[in-house]
Scaffold this active site. Structure first.
Site, PDB file in Angstrom:
ATOM      1  N   SER A 176       0.802  -1.230   0.000  1.00  0.00           N
ATOM      2  CA  SER A 176       0.000   0.000   0.000  1.00  0.00           C
ATOM      3  C   SER A 176       0.828   1.271   0.000  1.00  0.00           C
ATOM      4  O   SER A 176       0.294   2.350  -0.265  1.00  0.00           O
ATOM      5  CB  SER A 176      -0.941   0.019   1.211  1.00  0.00           C
ATOM      6  N   GLU A 353      -6.722   9.225  11.167  1.00  0.00           N
ATOM      7  CA  GLU A 353      -5.478   9.245  11.940  1.00  0.00           C
ATOM      8  C   GLU A 353      -4.635   8.027  11.555  1.00  0.00           C
ATOM      9  O   GLU A 353      -4.441   7.109  12.338  1.00  0.00           O
ATOM     10  CB  GLU A 353      -5.773   9.244  13.443  1.00  0.00           C
ATOM     11  N   HIS A 357      -0.165   5.160   5.932  1.00  0.00           N
ATOM     12  CA  HIS A 357      -0.488   5.454   4.536  1.00  0.00           C
ATOM     13  C   HIS A 357      -0.377   6.941   4.230  1.00  0.00           C
ATOM     14  O   HIS A 357      -0.866   7.783   4.977  1.00  0.00           O
ATOM     15  CB  HIS A 357      -1.895   4.945   4.218  1.00  0.00           C
TER      16      HIS A 357
END
Length: 419
Positions: A176, A353, A357
């Site tokens: 990711s 939060e 990422h």
């Protein structure tokens, strides 16, 4: 003489396949049957004083394409940014005066899940990437090349699309922190990376959220790369965030992870490719003394050990993102990640939060760390950097308020897989 004639014929065929579309006189909507047209949104209205973002798609075979866009309007001033496929950044902000047209050329890689490969007996067989359910319907895995024209008031005169075979392809393997994130406010360095190169380098990003070095391999993503890569192409590998959570016999940095990395090296080199390792980006986890805690255990060290043993070039993203985070501090570093108060986005239902990422600005900064890593390695890829590239020091981050990224029409409050 035969080689010369054959070369000329190939060049002629490529030239003949280039197609230009005048978007000021084009209103057709894209369908799977007609294979060309405005997609996902209404068509551009060249007579409008204010134009909303719009998309344009063309059905094409898998491969690299040279795209030339003429940006601007005969009747108004415009502000345009061009992105491709799943929000890949291809240009920065383009300002044009009334009557002014600017032309830009870049390379876009398009792919679908199907590919041709060889079985154990050398027979030509059909292969398929086993994408995750969340990737189904994604602009990263379909039959078309899609261009996004965004900005405060975008305007486009024409688009030219032609196959490009004489270029370097940089393939990206990862999770990711690397993938082309398709929805706001998430982003990763892989989708900004194409922006830094002139039209000699295409980027094919097969990373996906939640993957490990092993699951990337098991889903045939590396096999896809090996089926299409040419000698001299590049393969970047950044894994670790999810590998460190694997359990069971053989799991861990020094066995499964290291063995999988060795497989990447051997298979890429067998095909004549260049492989580059990237240690995993840091998580935003500050100690009381203002330093970043290493949450990756032995995984960065294991990758370095494999790289040293196998003489693989390595970009220490783990160290450079540590420097970047610590320079910006506990509060300032939130600007790099998906940290947003309620009300930041009209569709938002909760406060964000996320300490793993990146948002588009963070992805932009990390992509610069990758380029600086290439420069430190003396990689031939740096010969193809944009002429306006400026060297980046993580101890002197960019001003987030100067970064230009108008939101795409797609958004998702759900956190990407992995952590």
């Amino acid at each position: 003489m035969k080689k010369i004639i054959l070369s000329l014929l190939c060049m002629a065929a490529m030239t003949a396949s280039a197609e230009t579309y005048n978007l000021t006189k084009f209103s057709q909507k894209y369908t799977a049957d007609n294979g060309i047209g405005y997609d996902l949104t209404d068509a551009q209205n060249p007579k409008a004083k204010q134009q909303a973002p719009f998309y344009f798609s063309k059905k094409v075979d898998d491969g690299n394409y040279r795209v030339t866009v003429a940006v601007g309007s005969r009747s108004r001033a415009a502000e345009t940014i061009v992105r491709a496929e799943n929000r890949r950044m291809m240009t920065g902000k383009i300002l044009t005066k009334k009557g002014e047209v600017k032309t830009f050329t870049f390379l876009v890689n398009k792919r679908d899940v199907n590919y041709r490969t060889k079985d154990g007996k050398g027979n030509d067989v059909q292969g398929k990437v086993r994408i995750k359910p969340g990737e189904v319907g994604s602009l990263s895995w379909d039959e078309k090349l899609t261009l996004e024209f965004n900005g405060a008031n975008p305007a486009v005169q024409s688009v030219t699309i032609e196959p490009e075979q004489d270029c370097i392809t940089a393939f990206l393997c990862g999770n990711s922190t690397v993938v082309d994130q398709g929805k706001e406010p998430w982003a990763s360095w892989g989708q900004i990376f194409p922006y830094w190169f002139k039209d000699k380098v295409a980027v094919c990003n097969l990373a996906e959220s939640g993957l490990t070095a092993g699951t990337f391999f098991a889903q045939n993503r590396l096999e896809y790369i090996l089926s299409v890569m040419k000698p001299g192409d590049y393969v970047f590998c950044e894994f670790g965030h999810n590998d460190e959570k694997e359990k069971g016999p053989g799991a861990g940095a020094w066995y499964h992870y290291s063995v999988n990395l060795k497989k990447y090296i051997d298979l890429v080199r067998q095909k004549g490719g260049n492989i580059i390792f990237c240690t995993p980006t840091q998580r935003r986890f500050f100690e009381k003394d203002g330093t970043i805690r290493n949450t990756h255990g032995d995984f960065p060290a294991a990758m370095k050990a494999v790289a040293e043993r196998e003489k693989v070039q390595l970009i220490d993203l783990n160290q450079s993102t540590k420097t970047l985070f610590e320079t910006m501090g506990s509060e300032g570093s939130k600007r790099l990640l998906v940290h947003y108060d309620m009300g930041t986005f009209p569709w938002q239902t909760r406060r964000f939060e996320d300490n793993t990422h990146f948002n588009p600005f963070g992805a932009y900064e990390v992509s610069k760390l990758i380029v600086m890593g290439l420069k430190q390695l003396g990689s031939p890829l740096v010969e193809h950097l944009r002429t306006d590239w400026v060297d980046f020091d993580p101890k002197q981050p960019d001003d987030y308020q100067q970064f230009y990224w108008p939101d795409a029409i797609f958004f998702d409050g759900k956190k990407p897989d992995g952590n």
